[in-house]
Design an enzyme around this catalytic site. Structure first.
Site, PDB file in Angstrom:
ATOM      1  CG  HIS A 138     -11.718  55.157  76.198  1.00  0.00           C
ATOM      2  ND1 HIS A 138     -12.667  54.505  76.943  1.00  0.00           N
ATOM      3  CD2 HIS A 138     -12.082  54.977  74.899  1.00  0.00           C
ATOM      4  CE1 HIS A 138     -13.564  53.960  76.132  1.00  0.00           C
ATOM      5  NE2 HIS A 138     -13.212  54.215  74.882  1.00  0.00           N
ATOM      6  NE  ARG A 180     -14.195  58.019  71.181  1.00  0.00           N
ATOM      7  CZ  ARG A 180     -14.409  56.744  71.394  1.00  0.00           C
ATOM      8  NH1 ARG A 180     -13.410  55.937  71.687  1.00  0.00           N
ATOM      9  NH2 ARG A 180     -15.624  56.251  71.302  1.00  0.00           N
ATOM     10  CB  ALA A 201      -9.238  40.340  69.148  1.00  0.00           C
ATOM     11  CD  GLU A 243      -7.665  48.643  73.877  1.00  0.00           C
ATOM     12  OE1 GLU A 243      -8.814  48.197  74.064  1.00  0.00           O
ATOM     13  OE2 GLU A 243      -7.167  49.560  74.559  1.00  0.00           O
TER      14      GLU A 243
HETATM   15  C1  LIG Z   1     -15.940  51.438  78.676  1.00  0.00           C
HETATM   16  C2  LIG Z   1     -15.513  51.189  77.259  1.00  0.00           C
HETATM   17  C3  LIG Z   1     -16.452  51.216  76.234  1.00  0.00           C
HETATM   18  C4  LIG Z   1     -16.056  50.967  74.912  1.00  0.00           C
HETATM   19  N1  LIG Z   1     -16.997  51.020  73.916  1.00  0.00           N
HETATM   20  C5  LIG Z   1     -16.603  50.788  72.625  1.00  0.00           C
HETATM   21  C6  LIG Z   1     -17.545  50.844  71.558  1.00  0.00           C
HETATM   22  O1  LIG Z   1     -18.733  51.103  71.754  1.00  0.00           O
HETATM   23  N2  LIG Z   1     -17.101  50.614  70.306  1.00  0.00           N
HETATM   24  C7  LIG Z   1     -15.796  50.331  70.025  1.00  0.00           C
HETATM   25  O2  LIG Z   1     -15.452  50.104  68.865  1.00  0.00           O
HETATM   26  N3  LIG Z   1     -14.892  50.228  71.041  1.00  0.00           N
HETATM   27  C8  LIG Z   1     -15.258  50.454  72.318  1.00  0.00           C
HETATM   28  N4  LIG Z   1     -14.342  50.379  73.322  1.00  0.00           N
HETATM   29  C9  LIG Z   1     -13.030  49.777  73.045  1.00  0.00           C
HETATM   30  C10 LIG Z   1     -13.183  48.248  72.958  1.00  0.00           C
HETATM   31  O3  LIG Z   1     -14.098  47.822  73.924  1.00  0.00           O
HETATM   32  C11 LIG Z   1     -11.886  47.489  73.170  1.00  0.00           C
HETATM   33  O4  LIG Z   1     -10.864  48.087  72.435  1.00  0.00           O
HETATM   34  C12 LIG Z   1     -12.052  46.045  72.745  1.00  0.00           C
HETATM   35  O5  LIG Z   1     -13.181  45.457  73.344  1.00  0.00           O
HETATM   36  C13 LIG Z   1     -10.810  45.214  73.059  1.00  0.00           C
HETATM   37  O6  LIG Z   1     -11.068  43.876  72.719  1.00  0.00           O
HETATM   38  P1  LIG Z   1      -9.919  42.799  72.723  1.00  0.00           P
HETATM   39  O7  LIG Z   1     -10.508  41.543  72.232  1.00  0.00           O
HETATM   40  O8  LIG Z   1      -8.724  43.324  72.020  1.00  0.00           O
HETATM   41  O9  LIG Z   1      -9.481  42.672  74.248  1.00  0.00           O
HETATM   42  P2  LIG Z   1     -10.338  42.452  75.580  1.00  0.00           P
HETATM   43  O10 LIG Z   1     -11.778  42.409  75.369  1.00  0.00           O
HETATM   44  O11 LIG Z   1      -9.789  43.453  76.550  1.00  0.00           O
HETATM   45  O12 LIG Z   1      -9.907  41.013  76.034  1.00  0.00           O
HETATM   46  C14 LIG Z   1      -8.617  40.744  76.501  1.00  0.00           C
HETATM   47  C15 LIG Z   1      -8.531  39.290  76.871  1.00  0.00           C
HETATM   48  O13 LIG Z   1      -7.188  38.975  77.198  1.00  0.00           O
HETATM   49  C16 LIG Z   1      -7.129  38.254  78.411  1.00  0.00           C
HETATM   50  N5  LIG Z   1      -5.838  38.547  79.035  1.00  0.00           N
HETATM   51  C17 LIG Z   1      -5.277  39.739  79.295  1.00  0.00           C
HETATM   52  N6  LIG Z   1      -4.075  39.568  79.886  1.00  0.00           N
HETATM   53  C18 LIG Z   1      -3.871  38.236  79.980  1.00  0.00           C
HETATM   54  C19 LIG Z   1      -2.835  37.417  80.512  1.00  0.00           C
HETATM   55  N7  LIG Z   1      -1.744  37.930  81.083  1.00  0.00           N
HETATM   56  N8  LIG Z   1      -2.984  36.089  80.453  1.00  0.00           N
HETATM   57  C20 LIG Z   1      -4.105  35.514  79.906  1.00  0.00           C
HETATM   58  N9  LIG Z   1      -5.115  36.245  79.392  1.00  0.00           N
HETATM   59  C21 LIG Z   1      -4.997  37.576  79.438  1.00  0.00           C
HETATM   60  C22 LIG Z   1      -8.346  38.733  79.186  1.00  0.00           C
HETATM   61  O14 LIG Z   1      -8.746  37.757  80.128  1.00  0.00           O
HETATM   62  C23 LIG Z   1      -9.368  38.890  78.063  1.00  0.00           C
HETATM   63  O15 LIG Z   1      -9.977  37.650  77.795  1.00  0.00           O
HETATM   64  C24 LIG Z   1     -14.714  50.673  74.636  1.00  0.00           C
HETATM   65  C25 LIG Z   1     -13.768  50.670  75.661  1.00  0.00           C
HETATM   66  C26 LIG Z   1     -14.158  50.961  76.957  1.00  0.00           C
HETATM   67  C27 LIG Z   1     -13.103  51.047  78.024  1.00  0.00           C
END
Ligand SMILES: Cc1cc2nc3c(=O)[nH]c(=O)nc-3n(C[C@H](O)[C@H](O)[C@H](O)COP(=O)(O)OP(=O)(O)OC[C@H]3O[C@@H](n4cnc5c(N)ncnc54)[C@H](O)[C@@H]3O)c2cc1C
Length: 655
Positions: A366, A298, A14, A404
């Site tokens: 999860h 799920r 994101a 997320e």
């Molecule tokens: C094992 C696993 C497999 C999955 N497989 C799938 C799949 O195949 N398909 C699907 O659609 N979804 C899947 N999901 C869900 C999906 O991976 C996540 O929902 C998604 O990647 C979240 O992305 P994001 O960009 O929101 O956050 P994230 O990728 O979690 O990134 C969060 C960012 O915020 C930063 N951050 C956090 N707290 C702070 C702070 N206090 N200060 C500064 N920075 C901070 C971190 O460093 C990171 O850069 C899976 C989840 C898991 C657990």
């Protein structure tokens, strides 16, 4: 005039998508992340990303059906316009990622290969082996690096977001962050701030999520006044590999490629699973849901696995609950090509080759469907107005949330492979909004606000470092919190346990104030960073528990046996019809009462104040969520007849 500047916190899918698009729009970006962005939790995503595609279109699929599957899967708890907009963008997003170089699996003819995921009957999931998240993340990272070289993006890796800075009108005008190497503090003035900080699985101790998924940034925003939506909706994935240190995911793609879940019909049958004949195996998901089989959503698969082990006593092992997930009927070459990454994980941690022996799996925490409440502006066509300053904005003006960590797209249950889509979509979609907001701002924020914010955080930090004589160990306290939350707020929830747990979490929060840090150095001090994050888990744990306690119904991942609506018991057709009518009456009443988003606001004493908000279901009418459950045909028949009668009634007619 000063250049517009946006602070993006979080460098997962994101955050990177938003940063890339902002830079393209000519906005300067500060990108802050706890870990190197390529190590963000998104890198762990395995199975794939959803969108309608040429193959499914030939079978009658379209964007509306993807939208319908998503809201039906989410038990109708999400506002529908954002979900519609996301489904409409799906094909463009997968094409974009393809162009950016993601090595999606191909068919022999060279088309993108697709697999089926839960909660749909179509093969809508594009995938890059079983490491899709990593490939997507690396592709976006390349784009961000390119803009970094151009000087449009500045990355701040190993930095912790501590608090938003609000001006006198309550508008967010920046943030205070801390360098996790030098432990120095820094103010980041910004025209807009967007949180893309992922999920909060660590509140449950062991989960499938990365060890940085503490939810600290979101909790800090919540404590500063941002509302939190649908906190009680936590996804427990049906298939994970139990481990003493953490729970590792066995992706839904294993079932998408034909994996079958079963237990021996004889409790704890001691035979090698390969020697148990078909007739003595219970493929319980296929038997109960013949239409969707192993790919029911799920929440349903998880409850069925939990139930077959606990109620029916058919766990494969006596002392450790588990069922078989069997891939052994699929050719090894296919397994290696399509699922190599996840099979290696099983082999590495269990010492067994899942290509020749059925895996043993059990559900694990999860994903968080809930998150920061965000707004949107509805367009006349039922989607969202692109560039509206309301899109993805939290209840704090100027503070946005995507990925997320927002509550917007998945309702009461997320469908597999829809999260990667919602993360990239919300990142791309919020960028024009942020660009417009930033362009309209101009003028430096009052420096006094940042000086005060820095002072507050420095004092907090040094007070914690000085606490060497405390009686509590933060790591043990975290384990206690995780065990408690896992026991009372996962698959099955009961009001007496939730109420008691709320009290226990309040007591733990008090004990946290007596935590000692063993490392008092002011250089790469992980101990103090973790202790702070632990302190921020309690407010979110409390809102999860309180939201779950107050919601007296079953919806998606939130299941209370005391309010369950079991299937029909009657076999006689007349009695069955009567029961089905009563069931539908109860369903309609429950929808009226509970089809509402839970909104938590942090009270002055830190306790969650809960209220409810109506859900926009103007595009698809809520209906019973049965997934072709055997025996539920009568309910479907009655409901469809009622719908048909209502549609046949002309508008304005009636009493
Ligand atoms: C094992 C696993 C497999 C999955 N497989 C799938 C799949 O195949 N398909 C699907 O659609 N979804 C899947 N999901 C869900 C999906 O991976 C996540 O929902 C998604 O990647 C979240 O992305 P994001 O960009 O929101 O956050 P994230 O990728 O979690 O990134 C969060 C960012 O915020 C930063 N951050 C956090 N707290 C702070 C702070 N206090 N200060 C500064 N920075 C901070 C971190 O460093 C990171 O850069 C899976 C989840 C898991 C657990």
């Amino acid at each position: 005039m000063a250049q517009p500047r946006v602070l993006v916190v979080g460098g997962g899918l994101a955050g990177l998508a938003a940063s890339m698009r902002l830079a393209e729009l000519g906005v300067s970006v500060d990108l802050v992340s706890l870990v190197p962005v390529k190590r963000s939790h998104s890198v762990c995503a395995q199975g794939g990303i959803n969108s309608v595609n040429a193959l499914t279109r030939q079978q009658g699929d379209n964007e509306w059906k993807h939208f319908d599957d998503t809201v039906y899967g989410g038990d109708f708890l999400q506002h529908q316009p954002p979900v519609k907009e996301m489904a409409d963008w799906g094909p463009r997003i997968v094409d974009l990622m393809d162009r950016l170089g993601v090595p999606f699996n191909r068919t022999p003819e060279g088309f993108r290969d697709q697999r089926r995921f839960g909660g749909t009957l179509y093969k809508r999931t594009a995938f890059a082996g079983a490491t899709t998240g990593q490939q997507l993340l690396y592709a976006l990272d390349e784009q961000v690096r390119r803009r970094e070289v151009e000087g449009r993006i500045k990355k701040w890796e190993f930095w912790d977001f501590l608090a938003p800075v609000l001006d006198d009108s309550g508008r967010c005008c920046g943030a205070i962050c801390q360098d996790l190497v030098t432990m120095q503090f820094r103010a980041f003035p910004a025209d807009a701030v967007v949180l893309a900080t992922g999920g909060n699985g660590l509140i449950y101790g062991r989960s499938t999520m990365s060890m940085v998924c503490t939810g600290s940034a979101v909790s800090r925003a919540y404590q500063a006044g941002a509302w939190y939506g649908n906190g009680e909706f936590i996804q427990v994935h049906p298939t994970a590999i139990p481990g003493a240190d953490k729970l590792r995911l066995m992706s839904e793609s294993a079932r998408g490629e034909g994996g079958r879940v079963w237990v021996p019909r004889k409790p704890q049958d001691p035979r090698d699973p390969r020697e148990i004949p078909e007739a003595e195996r219970c493929y319980f998901l296929e038997e109960r849901y013949p239409k969707y089989g192993n790919l029911v959503p799920r929440d349903i698969a998880t409850r069925e696995i939990f139930d077959i082990c606990t109620t029916d006593g058919l766990s494969v092992e006596k002392d450790r609950l588990c069922v078989y997930l069997d891939l052994t009927h699929i050719p090894r070459e296919t397994l290696n090509r399509k699922l190599g990454g996840i099979l290696e994980i099983y082999e590495k941690f269990q010492g067994v080759d899942p290509r020749s022996v059925p895996m043993k799996i059990f559900p694990a925490v999860h994903y968080s469907m809930g998150g920061l409440w965000v707004d949107y502006e509805r367009s006349t066509s039922g989607g969202m107005v692109e560039g509206s300053p309301r899109n993805q904005q939290t209840s704090i003006p100027g503070l946005y949330a995507i990925g997320e960590c927002d509550y917007q797209y998945h309702g009461a249950n997320r469908l597999g492979a829809n999260s990667l889509l919602s993360c990239i979509f919300s990142g791309l979609f919020v960028a024009p909004t942020l660009a417009a907001v930033a362009a309209g701002r101009g003028g430096a924020a009052d420096q006094r606000l940042f000086t005060a914010g820095l002072k507050r955080e420095e004092e907090r930090h040094h007070a914690l470092l000085a606490r060497t004589a405390g009686t509590e160990n933060p790591y043990e306290l975290h384990q206690e919190l995780g065990n408690l939350m896992t026991r009372v707020a996962t698959v099955v929830r009961r009001n007496d346990q939730l109420a008691a747990a709320y009290g226990e979490v309040c007591a733990m929060e008090e004990r946290w104030r007596r935590c000692a840090v063993s490392d008092t150095a002011n250089w790469t001090n992980q101990n103090v960073v973790f202790t702070k994050a632990l302190g921020d888990m309690f407010p979110v744990a409390k809102l999860i528990l309180k939201g779950a306690l107050l919601r007296d119904e079953c919806r998606g991942a939130h299941f209370k046996p005391d309010f369950a609506m079991p299937g029909l018991a009657a076999t006689d057709p007349v009695a069955k019809r009567r029961e089905a009518e009563e069931w539908c009456d109860r369903f309609a009443e429950n929808t009226q009462k509970w089809l509402k988003s839970t909104i938590a606001k942090c009270g002055a004493d830190g306790s969650p104040q809960i209220s409810y908000q109506d859900v926009d279901t103007s595009l698809i009418r809520p209906r019973p969520r049965l997934y072709g459950l055997v025996g539920a045909e009568a309910i479907e028949e009655v409901w469809k007849a009622r719908e048909a009668a209502e549609t046949a009634t002309p508008v304005g007619a009636g009493a």
